[in-house]
Design a protein around this motif. Structure first.
Motif, PDB file in Angstrom:
ATOM      1  N   ILE A  24       0.728  -1.210  -0.119  1.00 20.38           N
ATOM      2  CA  ILE A  24       0.080  -0.202   0.061  1.00 20.38           C
ATOM      3  C   ILE A  24       0.959   1.343   0.091  1.00 20.38           C
ATOM      4  O   ILE A  24       1.698   1.231   0.941  1.00 20.38           O
ATOM      5  CB  ILE A  24      -0.892   0.088   1.243  1.00 20.38           C
ATOM      6  N   VAL A  25       0.696   2.151  -1.050  1.00 21.06           N
ATOM      7  CA  VAL A  25       1.513   3.286  -1.113  1.00 21.06           C
ATOM      8  C   VAL A  25       0.585   4.385  -0.368  1.00 21.06           C
ATOM      9  O   VAL A  25      -0.493   4.604  -1.209  1.00 21.06           O
ATOM     10  CB  VAL A  25       2.078   3.550  -2.347  1.00 21.06           C
ATOM     11  N   VAL A  26       0.994   5.048   0.529  1.00 21.31           N
ATOM     12  CA  VAL A  26       0.260   5.995   1.375  1.00 21.31           C
ATOM     13  C   VAL A  26       0.575   7.627   0.675  1.00 21.31           C
ATOM     14  O   VAL A  26       1.886   7.702   0.741  1.00 21.31           O
ATOM     15  CB  VAL A  26       0.128   6.040   2.610  1.00 21.31           C
ATOM     16  N   PRO A  82      -1.926  -4.958  -9.882  1.00 22.58           N
ATOM     17  CA  PRO A  82      -2.852  -4.950  -9.106  1.00 22.58           C
ATOM     18  C   PRO A  82      -2.364  -5.467  -7.449  1.00 22.58           C
ATOM     19  O   PRO A  82      -3.291  -5.060  -6.445  1.00 22.58           O
ATOM     20  CB  PRO A  82      -3.513  -6.358  -9.225  1.00 22.58           C
ATOM     21  N   SER A  83      -1.259  -5.992  -7.199  1.00 19.65           N
ATOM     22  CA  SER A  83      -0.593  -6.028  -5.962  1.00 19.65           C
ATOM     23  C   SER A  83      -0.285  -4.567  -5.156  1.00 19.65           C
ATOM     24  O   SER A  83       0.006  -4.742  -3.819  1.00 19.65           O
ATOM     25  CB  SER A  83       0.428  -6.948  -5.915  1.00 19.65           C
ATOM     26  N   ILE A  84      -0.271  -3.643  -6.040  1.00 23.14           N
ATOM     27  CA  ILE A  84       0.316  -2.218  -5.398  1.00 23.14           C
ATOM     28  C   ILE A  84      -1.100  -1.486  -5.181  1.00 23.14           C
ATOM     29  O   ILE A  84      -1.811  -1.351  -6.410  1.00 23.14           O
ATOM     30  CB  ILE A  84       1.203  -1.578  -6.225  1.00 23.14           C
ATOM     31  N   SER A  85      -1.445  -1.045  -4.185  1.00 32.28           N
ATOM     32  CA  SER A  85      -2.709  -0.152  -4.146  1.00 32.28           C
ATOM     33  C   SER A  85      -2.145   1.269  -3.535  1.00 32.28           C
ATOM     34  O   SER A  85      -1.249   1.193  -2.930  1.00 32.28           O
ATOM     35  CB  SER A  85      -3.767  -0.798  -3.200  1.00 32.28           C
ATOM     36  N   PHE A  86      -2.931   2.228  -3.813  1.00 33.64           N
ATOM     37  CA  PHE A  86      -2.762   3.625  -3.328  1.00 33.64           C
ATOM     38  C   PHE A  86      -3.627   3.948  -2.203  1.00 33.64           C
ATOM     39  O   PHE A  86      -4.892   3.728  -2.339  1.00 33.64           O
ATOM     40  CB  PHE A  86      -2.588   4.712  -4.453  1.00 33.64           C
TER      41      PHE A  86
END
Length: 363
Positions: free
Chosen positions: A34-36, A59-63
Protein backbone atom coordinates in the motif's frame (compact mmCIF):
# COMPACT_ATOMS: atom_id res chain seq x y z
CA UNK A 1 -3.59 -13.38 3.61
CA UNK A 2 -0.45 -11.85 2.11
CA UNK A 3 1.88 -9.91 4.33
CA UNK A 4 1.62 -6.17 3.69
CA UNK A 5 4.21 -3.40 3.53
CA UNK A 6 3.07 0.20 3.74
CA UNK A 7 5.14 2.80 1.89
CA UNK A 8 4.69 6.47 2.85
CA UNK A 9 5.60 8.71 -0.03
CA UNK A 10 6.13 12.40 -0.59
CA UNK A 11 3.72 13.29 -3.44
CA UNK A 12 6.39 14.60 -5.80
CA UNK A 13 7.30 12.63 -8.90
CA UNK A 14 11.00 12.52 -8.07
CA UNK A 15 10.09 10.74 -4.82
CA UNK A 16 6.99 8.81 -5.90
CA UNK A 17 8.54 7.10 -8.95
CA UNK A 18 11.43 5.45 -7.03
CA UNK A 19 9.02 4.57 -4.20
CA UNK A 20 6.85 2.70 -6.72
CA UNK A 21 9.94 0.90 -8.01
CA UNK A 22 10.56 -0.20 -4.42
CA UNK A 23 6.93 -1.35 -4.25
CA UNK A 24 7.51 -3.54 -7.33
CA UNK A 25 10.48 -5.13 -5.58
CA UNK A 26 8.30 -6.05 -2.59
CA UNK A 27 5.70 -7.49 -4.98
CA UNK A 28 8.39 -9.73 -6.51
CA UNK A 29 8.96 -11.09 -2.99
CA UNK A 30 5.24 -11.88 -2.62
CA UNK A 31 4.17 -8.95 -0.46
CA UNK A 32 1.15 -6.79 -1.07
CA UNK A 33 1.97 -3.09 -0.96
CA UNK A 34 0.00 0.00 0.00
CA UNK A 35 1.50 3.32 -1.07
CA UNK A 36 0.13 6.07 1.17
CA UNK A 37 0.18 9.62 -0.17
CA UNK A 38 0.09 12.52 2.28
CA UNK A 39 -2.48 15.24 1.76
CA UNK A 40 -1.10 18.38 0.14
CA UNK A 41 -2.78 21.67 -0.78
CA UNK A 42 -1.26 21.46 -4.27
CA UNK A 43 -0.98 18.19 -6.20
CA UNK A 44 1.64 17.59 -8.84
CA UNK A 45 -0.25 17.34 -12.17
CA UNK A 46 1.40 14.04 -13.09
CA UNK A 47 0.57 12.21 -9.84
CA UNK A 48 -2.97 11.08 -10.67
CA UNK A 49 -2.19 9.77 -14.20
CA UNK A 50 0.90 7.98 -12.88
CA UNK A 51 -1.01 6.39 -10.00
CA UNK A 52 -3.75 5.27 -12.41
CA UNK A 53 -1.22 3.58 -14.74
CA UNK A 54 0.55 1.79 -11.88
CA UNK A 55 -2.73 0.66 -10.30
CA UNK A 56 -3.85 -0.79 -13.63
CA UNK A 57 -0.60 -2.63 -14.31
CA UNK A 58 0.19 -3.89 -10.79
CA UNK A 59 -2.87 -5.12 -8.86
CA UNK A 60 -0.74 -5.98 -5.81
CA UNK A 61 0.15 -2.29 -5.41
CA UNK A 62 -2.66 -0.14 -4.06
CA UNK A 63 -2.67 3.57 -3.27
CA UNK A 64 -4.33 5.43 -0.42
CA UNK A 65 -4.66 9.21 -0.40
CA UNK A 66 -4.86 10.62 3.13
CA UNK A 67 -7.87 12.92 3.64
CA UNK A 68 -7.31 16.65 4.27
CA UNK A 69 -5.36 17.43 7.39
CA UNK A 70 -6.90 19.62 10.07
CA UNK A 71 -4.34 22.36 9.61
CA UNK A 72 -1.79 23.03 6.91
CA UNK A 73 0.85 25.77 6.82
CA UNK A 74 -0.45 29.09 5.56
CA UNK A 75 2.30 29.67 3.02
CA UNK A 76 2.05 30.19 -0.76
CA UNK A 77 4.30 27.21 -1.56
CA UNK A 78 4.44 24.69 1.31
CA UNK A 79 7.55 22.58 1.53
CA UNK A 80 7.51 18.88 2.28
CA UNK A 81 8.80 19.35 5.81
CA UNK A 82 5.82 21.63 6.52
CA UNK A 83 3.37 18.87 5.67
CA UNK A 84 4.55 15.76 7.54
CA UNK A 85 3.35 16.61 11.07
CA UNK A 86 -0.09 17.95 9.99
CA UNK A 87 -0.68 14.60 8.22
CA UNK A 88 0.31 12.47 11.22
CA UNK A 89 -3.21 12.15 12.75
CA UNK A 90 -4.63 10.89 9.45
CA UNK A 91 -1.69 8.53 8.94
CA UNK A 92 -2.18 7.16 12.47
CA UNK A 93 -5.89 6.57 11.84
CA UNK A 94 -5.18 4.78 8.56
CA UNK A 95 -2.44 2.52 9.95
CA UNK A 96 -4.54 1.63 13.01
CA UNK A 97 -7.46 0.61 10.79
CA UNK A 98 -5.26 -1.24 8.29
CA UNK A 99 -3.44 -3.15 11.05
CA UNK A 100 -6.78 -4.58 12.22
CA UNK A 101 -7.59 -6.02 8.77
CA UNK A 102 -4.15 -6.75 7.24
CA UNK A 103 -0.88 -8.30 8.31
CA UNK A 104 1.15 -5.08 8.19
CA UNK A 105 4.78 -6.15 8.59
CA UNK A 106 6.57 -2.82 8.21
CA UNK A 107 6.30 0.81 7.18
CA UNK A 108 8.84 2.33 4.80
CA UNK A 109 9.08 6.12 4.97
CA UNK A 110 10.41 8.62 2.47
CA UNK A 111 13.50 10.16 4.05
CA UNK A 112 11.74 13.54 4.32
CA UNK A 113 9.10 11.93 6.56
CA UNK A 114 11.08 11.61 9.80
CA UNK A 115 8.20 13.29 11.63
CA UNK A 116 6.08 10.20 10.93
CA UNK A 117 8.32 8.06 13.18
CA UNK A 118 6.14 9.19 16.09
CA UNK A 119 3.18 7.46 14.42
CA UNK A 120 4.93 4.15 13.71
CA UNK A 121 6.47 4.13 17.21
CA UNK A 122 3.00 4.63 18.70
CA UNK A 123 1.78 1.54 16.83
CA UNK A 124 4.99 -0.43 17.41
CA UNK A 125 5.41 -1.03 13.69
CA UNK A 126 8.92 -1.70 12.32
CA UNK A 127 9.98 1.43 10.42
CA UNK A 128 12.53 1.93 7.68
CA UNK A 129 13.63 4.90 5.63
CA UNK A 130 14.04 4.67 1.89
CA UNK A 131 16.85 6.78 0.45
CA UNK A 132 16.38 6.88 -3.32
CA UNK A 133 19.85 8.31 -4.06
CA UNK A 134 23.18 6.53 -3.76
CA UNK A 135 25.04 5.38 -0.65
CA UNK A 136 27.69 8.11 -0.98
CA UNK A 137 25.06 10.86 -0.78
CA UNK A 138 23.48 9.18 2.24
CA UNK A 139 26.87 8.96 3.94
CA UNK A 140 27.54 12.65 3.31
CA UNK A 141 24.08 13.69 4.51
CA UNK A 142 24.34 11.65 7.69
CA UNK A 143 27.71 13.22 8.48
CA UNK A 144 26.54 16.81 7.94
CA UNK A 145 25.20 17.33 11.49
CA UNK A 146 28.57 16.23 12.88
CA UNK A 147 30.43 18.42 10.39
CA UNK A 148 28.47 21.51 11.38
CA UNK A 149 28.55 20.73 15.10
CA UNK A 150 32.33 20.33 15.27
CA UNK A 151 33.31 23.35 13.18
CA UNK A 152 32.04 26.86 12.65
CA UNK A 153 31.65 26.42 8.92
CA UNK A 154 30.21 29.04 6.60
CA UNK A 155 29.79 27.19 3.32
CA UNK A 156 28.90 30.39 1.49
CA UNK A 157 32.38 31.71 2.21
CA UNK A 158 34.24 28.47 1.40
CA UNK A 159 33.67 28.61 -2.36
CA UNK A 160 35.36 25.60 -3.95
CA UNK A 161 37.21 24.58 -0.79
CA UNK A 162 36.86 20.84 -0.12
CA UNK A 163 34.63 19.31 2.53
CA UNK A 164 35.78 15.99 3.94
CA UNK A 165 33.39 13.13 4.68
CA UNK A 166 34.28 9.64 6.00
CA UNK A 167 35.05 7.24 3.18
CA UNK A 168 34.29 9.71 0.39
CA UNK A 169 36.38 11.86 -1.95
CA UNK A 170 36.48 15.56 -0.98
CA UNK A 171 33.41 17.53 -2.08
CA UNK A 172 33.72 21.22 -3.06
CA UNK A 173 31.58 23.34 -0.73
CA UNK A 174 30.06 25.01 -3.79
CA UNK A 175 28.57 21.64 -4.84
CA UNK A 176 26.41 21.33 -1.72
CA UNK A 177 22.64 21.88 -2.05
CA UNK A 178 21.86 25.57 -1.68
CA UNK A 179 19.37 24.89 1.10
CA UNK A 180 22.20 23.38 3.11
CA UNK A 181 24.76 26.20 3.04
CA UNK A 182 23.20 28.86 5.27
CA UNK A 183 23.17 27.63 8.85
CA UNK A 184 21.19 30.66 10.01
CA UNK A 185 18.19 29.77 7.85
CA UNK A 186 15.23 28.01 9.50
CA UNK A 187 15.00 25.43 6.71
CA UNK A 188 18.66 24.53 7.16
CA UNK A 189 18.09 23.86 10.86
CA UNK A 190 15.05 21.73 10.13
CA UNK A 191 16.92 19.66 7.54
CA UNK A 192 19.67 19.03 10.08
CA UNK A 193 17.00 17.70 12.47
CA UNK A 194 15.72 15.43 9.68
CA UNK A 195 19.20 14.05 9.04
CA UNK A 196 19.75 13.52 12.76
CA UNK A 197 16.51 11.50 12.89
CA UNK A 198 17.32 9.06 10.09
CA UNK A 199 19.32 6.68 12.36
CA UNK A 200 16.28 6.36 14.68
CA UNK A 201 14.62 3.92 12.25
CA UNK A 202 14.94 0.16 12.34
CA UNK A 203 16.90 0.28 9.09
CA UNK A 204 17.68 2.32 5.99
CA UNK A 205 17.10 1.08 2.45
CA UNK A 206 19.43 2.69 -0.07
CA UNK A 207 19.14 2.60 -3.84
CA UNK A 208 22.55 1.14 -4.58
CA UNK A 209 24.49 -2.12 -4.53
CA UNK A 210 27.54 -2.92 -2.48
CA UNK A 211 30.03 -3.71 -5.24
CA UNK A 212 29.37 -0.29 -6.79
CA UNK A 213 29.94 1.74 -3.61
CA UNK A 214 31.85 -0.59 -1.32
CA UNK A 215 33.61 2.15 0.67
CA UNK A 216 30.50 4.29 1.14
CA UNK A 217 28.51 1.26 2.28
CA UNK A 218 31.31 0.30 4.68
CA UNK A 219 31.42 3.67 6.45
CA UNK A 220 27.62 3.65 6.67
CA UNK A 221 27.53 0.24 8.31
CA UNK A 222 30.52 1.01 10.55
CA UNK A 223 28.75 4.08 11.91
CA UNK A 224 31.59 6.41 10.89
CA UNK A 225 29.03 8.92 9.58
CA UNK A 226 27.32 9.29 12.98
CA UNK A 227 30.14 8.97 15.53
CA UNK A 228 28.96 8.11 19.02
CA UNK A 229 25.52 6.97 17.89
CA UNK A 230 23.90 3.66 17.00
CA UNK A 231 23.72 3.08 13.25
CA UNK A 232 20.76 0.96 12.13
CA UNK A 233 21.24 -1.75 9.49
CA UNK A 234 21.77 -0.46 5.95
CA UNK A 235 20.27 -2.52 3.14
CA UNK A 236 21.41 -2.03 -0.45
CA UNK A 237 18.32 -2.81 -2.54
CA UNK A 238 19.29 -1.17 -5.84
CA UNK A 239 19.63 -0.38 -8.50
CA UNK A 240 15.95 0.54 -8.75
CA UNK A 241 15.45 2.03 -12.19
CA UNK A 242 12.08 2.77 -13.77
CA UNK A 243 12.01 0.88 -17.04
CA UNK A 244 8.89 0.82 -19.17
CA UNK A 245 10.13 -2.26 -21.05
CA UNK A 246 9.94 -4.48 -17.96
CA UNK A 247 6.96 -5.58 -15.98
CA UNK A 248 5.69 -7.57 -13.03
CA UNK A 249 3.11 -10.27 -13.52
CA UNK A 250 3.03 -10.10 -17.32
CA UNK A 251 1.46 -6.63 -17.67
CA UNK A 252 3.10 -3.48 -18.91
CA UNK A 253 2.16 0.05 -17.94
CA UNK A 254 0.16 2.16 -20.35
CA UNK A 255 2.30 4.58 -22.32
CA UNK A 256 2.58 8.17 -21.21
CA UNK A 257 1.10 10.64 -23.69
CA UNK A 258 4.49 12.09 -24.57
CA UNK A 259 5.81 8.61 -25.46
CA UNK A 260 2.91 8.09 -27.83
CA UNK A 261 3.75 11.42 -29.46
CA UNK A 262 7.37 10.30 -29.86
CA UNK A 263 6.19 7.20 -31.73
CA UNK A 264 5.03 9.50 -34.54
CA UNK A 265 8.33 11.38 -34.91
CA UNK A 266 11.25 10.49 -37.22
CA UNK A 267 14.20 8.61 -35.79
CA UNK A 268 16.72 10.87 -33.97
CA UNK A 269 14.73 14.03 -34.73
CA UNK A 270 13.64 15.21 -31.26
CA UNK A 271 15.55 17.26 -28.69
CA UNK A 272 14.51 16.42 -25.12
CA UNK A 273 14.56 19.33 -22.66
CA UNK A 274 14.28 18.23 -19.03
CA UNK A 275 16.11 20.08 -16.25
CA UNK A 276 15.20 17.96 -13.22
CA UNK A 277 13.19 18.69 -10.09
CA UNK A 278 15.52 21.53 -9.10
CA UNK A 279 15.79 22.95 -12.62
CA UNK A 280 13.40 25.84 -12.25
CA UNK A 281 13.47 29.04 -14.29
CA UNK A 282 11.91 32.46 -14.06
CA UNK A 283 9.00 33.36 -16.33
CA UNK A 284 11.33 35.50 -18.44
CA UNK A 285 13.82 32.66 -18.87
CA UNK A 286 11.03 30.30 -19.97
CA UNK A 287 10.00 32.80 -22.64
CA UNK A 288 13.58 32.98 -23.89
CA UNK A 289 13.85 29.18 -24.12
CA UNK A 290 10.55 29.09 -26.02
CA UNK A 291 11.72 31.76 -28.43
CA UNK A 292 14.94 29.87 -29.10
CA UNK A 293 13.11 26.63 -29.76
CA UNK A 294 10.74 28.32 -32.17
CA UNK A 295 13.54 29.96 -34.13
CA UNK A 296 15.50 26.70 -34.30
CA UNK A 297 12.81 24.87 -36.25
CA UNK A 298 13.77 21.75 -34.26
CA UNK A 299 11.35 19.07 -33.07
CA UNK A 300 11.30 19.09 -29.27
CA UNK A 301 9.83 17.48 -26.16
CA UNK A 302 10.04 19.94 -23.27
CA UNK A 303 9.17 19.22 -19.64
CA UNK A 304 7.90 22.59 -18.42
CA UNK A 305 7.74 23.44 -14.72
CA UNK A 306 5.96 26.43 -13.22
CA UNK A 307 8.29 29.44 -12.82
CA UNK A 308 10.28 29.76 -9.63
CA UNK A 309 8.66 32.09 -7.12
CA UNK A 310 10.38 34.23 -4.53
CA UNK A 311 8.78 32.20 -1.75
CA UNK A 312 10.55 29.07 -2.94
CA UNK A 313 14.04 30.46 -3.00
CA UNK A 314 16.66 29.16 -5.43
CA UNK A 315 15.86 25.53 -4.68
CA UNK A 316 12.36 24.92 -3.44
CA UNK A 317 12.13 21.33 -2.16
CA UNK A 318 8.44 22.09 -2.10
CA UNK A 319 5.19 21.57 -3.93
CA UNK A 320 4.64 22.80 -7.44
CA UNK A 321 1.48 23.99 -9.10
CA UNK A 322 0.67 23.00 -12.69
CA UNK A 323 2.15 25.48 -15.18
CA UNK A 324 -0.25 27.66 -17.19
CA UNK A 325 1.27 27.21 -20.65
CA UNK A 326 -0.88 29.86 -22.34
CA UNK A 327 0.26 32.49 -19.86
CA UNK A 328 3.91 31.44 -19.78
CA UNK A 329 4.86 31.59 -23.44
CA UNK A 330 4.88 34.25 -26.17
CA UNK A 331 1.52 34.81 -27.81
CA UNK A 332 0.87 32.17 -30.48
CA UNK A 333 3.86 29.98 -29.51
CA UNK A 334 1.74 26.91 -28.73
CA UNK A 335 -0.16 27.14 -32.02
CA UNK A 336 2.94 27.80 -34.14
CA UNK A 337 4.91 24.88 -32.70
CA UNK A 338 2.17 22.29 -32.16
CA UNK A 339 3.18 20.24 -35.22
CA UNK A 340 6.77 19.73 -34.08
CA UNK A 341 6.75 20.18 -30.31
CA UNK A 342 5.28 18.49 -27.25
CA UNK A 343 5.04 20.24 -23.88
CA UNK A 344 4.81 17.93 -20.86
CA UNK A 345 3.65 19.63 -17.68
CA UNK A 346 6.17 19.25 -14.84
CA UNK A 347 7.22 15.60 -15.43
CA UNK A 348 7.93 12.96 -18.06
CA UNK A 349 9.15 9.32 -17.78
CA UNK A 350 12.81 10.11 -18.45
CA UNK A 351 14.11 6.57 -18.97
CA UNK A 352 11.35 5.76 -21.42
CA UNK A 353 11.89 9.03 -23.29
CA UNK A 354 15.68 8.75 -23.47
CA UNK A 355 15.41 5.17 -24.72
CA UNK A 356 13.06 6.19 -27.53
CA UNK A 357 14.54 6.05 -31.01
CA UNK A 358 12.98 9.40 -31.94
CA UNK A 359 15.11 11.24 -29.37
CA UNK A 360 18.39 12.43 -30.83
CA UNK A 361 19.69 14.58 -27.96
CA UNK A 362 18.75 16.33 -24.77
CA UNK A 363 19.62 18.82 -22.09
Amino acid sequence: MKQTVVLYAVPAMGHLVPMVELAKLFVLHDFSVIVVLMHTPVKHPSVDPFVARVSSAYPSISFHQLPPAASLPDTPVPRFLDLVLPNNPQLLYFLEARSRTSDVRAVVLDFFCTGALAVTANLRLPSYFFFASCAAVLAAFLYLPTLYATADIDLKALGDSPLHFPGLPPVPASDMPRNMIDRDEDYFKRMIRVLESLPNADGILVNSFESLEAEAVRVLRDGACIPGRRMPPVYCIGPLIADGSRDVGGEKMEKAECASWLDEQPRGSVVFLCFGSMGMFSAEQLKEIAAGLERSGQRFLWVVRAPRSESQGPQGWGLQSEPDLEALFPEGFLERTKQRGFLAKSWAPQVEVLNHEAVGGGS
